[in-house]
Scaffold this motif. Structure first.
Motif, short mmCIF file in Angstrom:
data_model
loop_
_atom_site.label_atom_id
_atom_site.label_comp_id
_atom_site.label_asym_id
_atom_site.label_seq_id
_atom_site.Cartn_x
_atom_site.Cartn_y
_atom_site.Cartn_z
N GLN A 123 0.47 -1.26 -0.06
CA GLN A 123 -0.02 -0.34 0.30
C GLN A 123 0.79 1.11 -0.15
OE1 GLN A 123 -2.26 1.40 3.32
NE2 GLN A 123 -4.15 1.39 1.97
N LEU A 124 1.81 1.82 0.47
CA LEU A 124 2.77 2.16 1.32
C LEU A 124 3.47 2.54 -0.75
CD1 LEU A 124 4.67 1.77 4.23
CD2 LEU A 124 2.55 3.57 3.52
N ALA A 125 3.38 1.32 -1.46
CA ALA A 125 4.37 1.86 -2.97
C ALA A 125 2.75 1.57 -3.35
CB ALA A 125 4.92 0.30 -3.26
N GLY A 126 1.65 2.54 -3.54
CA GLY A 126 0.63 3.15 -4.08
C GLY A 126 -0.66 1.63 -4.66
N HIS A 127 -0.11 0.38 -4.09
CA HIS A 127 -0.96 -0.45 -5.06
C HIS A 127 -2.30 -0.28 -3.57
CE1 HIS A 127 1.82 -1.93 -7.57
NE2 HIS A 127 3.17 -1.93 -6.55
N ARG A 128 -3.34 -0.96 -4.13
CA ARG A 128 -4.68 -0.84 -3.69
C ARG A 128 -5.09 -2.58 -2.47
NH1 ARG A 128 -11.08 -0.05 -5.40
NH2 ARG A 128 -10.80 -1.70 -6.76
N PRO A 129 -4.75 -2.69 -1.07
CA PRO A 129 -4.94 -4.05 -0.63
C PRO A 129 -6.55 -4.40 -0.87
CG PRO A 129 -3.74 -2.77 0.21
CD PRO A 129 -4.29 -1.82 -0.79
N ILE A 130 -7.06 -5.43 -0.56
CA ILE A 130 -7.87 -5.16 -0.33
C ILE A 130 -7.93 -7.14 0.64
CG2 ILE A 130 -10.62 -7.11 -0.79
CD1 ILE A 130 -10.04 -6.15 -3.86
N ALA A 131 -8.29 -6.46 2.12
CA ALA A 131 -8.66 -7.40 3.14
C ALA A 131 -9.66 -8.35 3.13
CB ALA A 131 -8.52 -7.32 4.31
N LEU A 132 -9.89 -9.64 2.67
CA LEU A 132 -10.75 -10.42 2.54
C LEU A 132 -11.46 -11.37 3.56
CD1 LEU A 132 -13.67 -10.81 0.25
CD2 LEU A 132 -11.52 -13.12 -0.18
N LEU A 133 -12.45 -10.92 4.69
CA LEU A 133 -12.83 -10.91 5.34
C LEU A 133 -13.31 -12.72 5.50
CD1 LEU A 133 -13.35 -8.42 8.24
CD2 LEU A 133 -11.19 -9.69 7.16
N GLY A 134 -13.25 -13.91 6.09
CA GLY A 134 -13.91 -15.21 4.91
C GLY A 134 -14.59 -15.05 6.29
N THR A 135 -15.78 -14.63 6.01
CA THR A 135 -17.42 -14.96 6.37
C THR A 135 -17.90 -16.10 6.39
OG1 THR A 135 -18.30 -13.16 5.32
CG2 THR A 135 -18.02 -12.80 7.71
N GLY A 136 -17.26 -16.59 4.49
CA GLY A 136 -18.36 -17.76 3.82
C GLY A 136 -16.63 -18.60 4.15
N THR A 137 -15.90 -18.45 4.04
CA THR A 137 -14.77 -19.96 3.67
C THR A 137 -15.08 -20.79 5.12
OG1 THR A 137 -13.42 -18.01 3.48
CG2 THR A 137 -13.65 -19.63 1.54
N THR A 138 -14.83 -20.17 5.99
CA THR A 138 -14.70 -20.28 7.45
C THR A 138 -15.91 -21.37 7.54
OG1 THR A 138 -14.03 -18.29 8.24
CG2 THR A 138 -14.55 -19.66 9.96
N LEU A 139 -17.36 -20.79 7.37
CA LEU A 139 -17.91 -22.18 7.62
C LEU A 139 -17.85 -23.53 6.45
CD1 LEU A 139 -21.29 -20.07 6.14
CD2 LEU A 139 -20.78 -20.28 8.87
N ILE A 140 -17.11 -23.21 5.99
CA ILE A 140 -16.22 -24.91 5.35
C ILE A 140 -15.33 -25.35 5.92
CG2 ILE A 140 -15.48 -25.75 3.51
CD1 ILE A 140 -18.34 -24.83 3.01
N GLY A 141 -13.85 -24.33 6.05
CA GLY A 141 -12.80 -24.77 6.93
C GLY A 141 -11.55 -25.19 5.87
N ASP A 142 -10.84 -24.62 6.23
CA ASP A 142 -9.58 -24.99 4.75
C ASP A 142 -8.94 -26.27 5.53
OD1 ASP A 142 -7.32 -24.51 3.47
OD2 ASP A 142 -6.46 -22.93 4.35
N PRO A 143 -8.99 -26.91 4.86
CA PRO A 143 -8.05 -27.91 5.30
C PRO A 143 -6.67 -28.17 5.68
CG PRO A 143 -9.18 -28.51 3.09
CD PRO A 143 -9.18 -27.28 3.54
N THR A 144 -6.08 -26.75 4.92
CA THR A 144 -4.64 -26.83 4.75
C THR A 144 -3.73 -26.64 6.13
OG1 THR A 144 -4.98 -26.09 2.80
CG2 THR A 144 -2.43 -25.50 3.81
N GLY A 145 -2.75 -27.56 5.83
CA GLY A 145 -2.48 -28.05 7.18
C GLY A 145 -2.52 -28.38 8.35
N ARG A 146 -4.73 -28.60 8.23
CA ARG A 146 -4.79 -30.36 9.41
C ARG A 146 -4.65 -31.34 9.18
NH1 ARG A 146 -7.10 -26.12 13.66
NH2 ARG A 146 -7.98 -28.05 13.59
N THR A 147 -4.53 -31.65 10.68
CA THR A 147 -4.34 -33.48 10.29
C THR A 147 -6.22 -34.01 10.57
OG1 THR A 147 -3.70 -33.39 13.01
CG2 THR A 147 -2.40 -33.54 11.60
N ASP A 148 -6.65 -33.09 10.93
CA ASP A 148 -8.71 -33.29 11.71
C ASP A 148 -9.53 -32.37 10.98
OD1 ASP A 148 -7.69 -31.32 13.68
OD2 ASP A 148 -7.54 -32.53 14.76
#
Length: 408
Positions: A59-84
């Motif tokens: 952002q300091l370099a002039g680019h525009r961030p989108i912070a995407l809050l996972g209110t939908g994907t959290t309902l599913i759950g990311d299996p990445t790095g998980r054992t359960d």
């Protein structure tokens, strides 16, 4: 130095889909990019901190961030790095967590005047028609290819629910949605998100014909490859109610000698030349580097006043071994002192210096516990109310962790 050179020199970049094109975009254009944050807790933690730092740099370099809050994907759950499977959260809990994230992110990212966007993917994911999703999005995903992804492969033996199997599709759809509606051209994330990022890039290209890009950054790990941001009491949180500014400061003040320079490069905004000059430091100079790291990060997360207080408290403890008003504190009630006394082991558990009585016993037997600078060697040792006549008792675990105990 260009922003791309800065990211490279600090060792932040792990993988890129189109290195030359990404370098050109970041150096010569104004790019909208996004990073997703699943709302699995009521506070961001150190694992998220690196992502916030990258967003702020761009952002300091002039680019525009989108912070995407996972209110939908959290309902599913990311299996990445998980054992359960992740614990299922209610929509109400997820939205509460997202509000907590929002307040914390606003300390790092400037969301005024469209300089950055904060969106919630539940706003579109929760409205999707399942048949339409299968026809319009699912048709582009190969199950054979998905089964080769590490995030899926590592779970197949233990069992991967169909719910979690859909996570990659949901996250990929996010990129397509953000590209169509907000002109987003890049997705960023930790290196463990590489497969999910590739899924979004491929889907967006297939549906729109546009070329979009992905970049991952280095995970925050020790020299031995162990993830940073965990203590024996749990995660290191950005919320001062969950991890106090003093405890946050002490976490970074106590990093290993081998890790301090890398942490300075990845997490602070100190000039890279200044950090590189520290690479030859040894002994007491490295302690100075750790103090600088702890101060800079505490100032970023909790403000200069809290950073100054934590620094003063740490110097008082390391210097004279005296107590400080800014030390983590626990107040006991008279009821905690059964018969006017309390076992040191129980005190360790009550203050959070030990997660269990068994761990407290181990610490004492290994000679790692002191009360008011007196080493405790007997697991059954107790202290009485008279120990609080001066107003407090100072517990010490190891060489660097102090805790003040009051009697209410």
């Amino acid at each position: 130095m260009t922003v791309f050179e800065e990211l490279t020199r600090r060792g932040l970049i792990a993988q890129m889909t189109h290195p030359e094109k990404i370098e050109e975009l970041l150096n010569n254009e104004k790019v909208t990019f996004y990073i997703g944050f699943d709302a699995t807790a009521d506070s961001l933690h150190v694992g998220h901190f690196l992502q916030l730092v990258v967003m702020r740099r761009l952002q300091l370099a002039g680019h525009r961030p989108i912070a995407l809050l996972g209110t939908g994907t959290t309902l599913i759950g990311d299996p990445t790095g998980r054992t359960d499977m992740r614990k299922m959260l209610t929509p109400e809990a997820i939205n509460y967590n997202a509000e907590c994230f929002k307040r914390q992110m606003e300390k790092f990212i400037d969301f005024s005047d469209n300089r950055a966007l904060m969106l919630r993917n539940g706003d579109w994911l929760c409205k999707l028609n399942y048949i339409e999703l299968l026809r319009d999005v699912g048709v582009y995903f190969s199950v054979n290819q998905m089964l080769t992804m590490d995030s899926v492969k590592t779970r197949l033996e233990r069992g991967l629910s169909f719910l979690e199997f859909n996570y990659m599709i949901m996250q990929s759809y996010d990129f397509l949605k953000l590209h169509r509606d907000y002109g987003c051209r890049m997705e960023l994330g930790g290196n463990d998100q590489w497969a999910n990022i590739l899924g979004g890039i491929d889907l967006t290209r297939r549906v729109t014909g546009d070329e979009v890009y992905g970049m991952t950054f280095t995970l925050l790990t020790t020299k031995e490859g162990k993830k940073m941001g965990k203590t024996e009491n749990g995660a290191v949180w950005l919320d001062p109610e969950k991890t106090s500014p003093y405890e946050f400061f002490q976490y970074w003040r106590n990093v290993a000698d081998a890790d301090v320079i890398n942490c300075l490069k990845l997490l602070t905004f100190l000039p890279i030349e200044e950090i590189e000059a520290m690479e030859s430091w040894e002994g007491s100079q490295l302690n100075q580097a750790k103090e600088t790291l702890a101060y800079e990060l505490t100032k970023m997360v909790h403000g200069q006043q809290e950073a100054d207080k934590a620094l003063a408290a740490a110097r008082a403890l390391f210097g004279a071994g005296s107590q400080s008003d800014d030390m983590p504190t626990t107040t006991l009630s008279a009821a905690d002192l059964a018969g006017g006394r309390i076992a040191v082991a129980d005190l360790l558990v009550k203050t959070g210096l030990a997660p269990s009585k068994g761990e407290a016993k181990r610490l004492i037997q290994q000679g790692g516990v002191s009360v008011d600078d007196e080493k405790v060697s007997d697991f059954t040792a107790e202290i009485g109310a008279d120990a609080f006549e001066k107003g407090h008792v100072i517990l010490k675990k190891g060489k660097k962790i102090y805790h003040k105990v009051l009697l209410g």
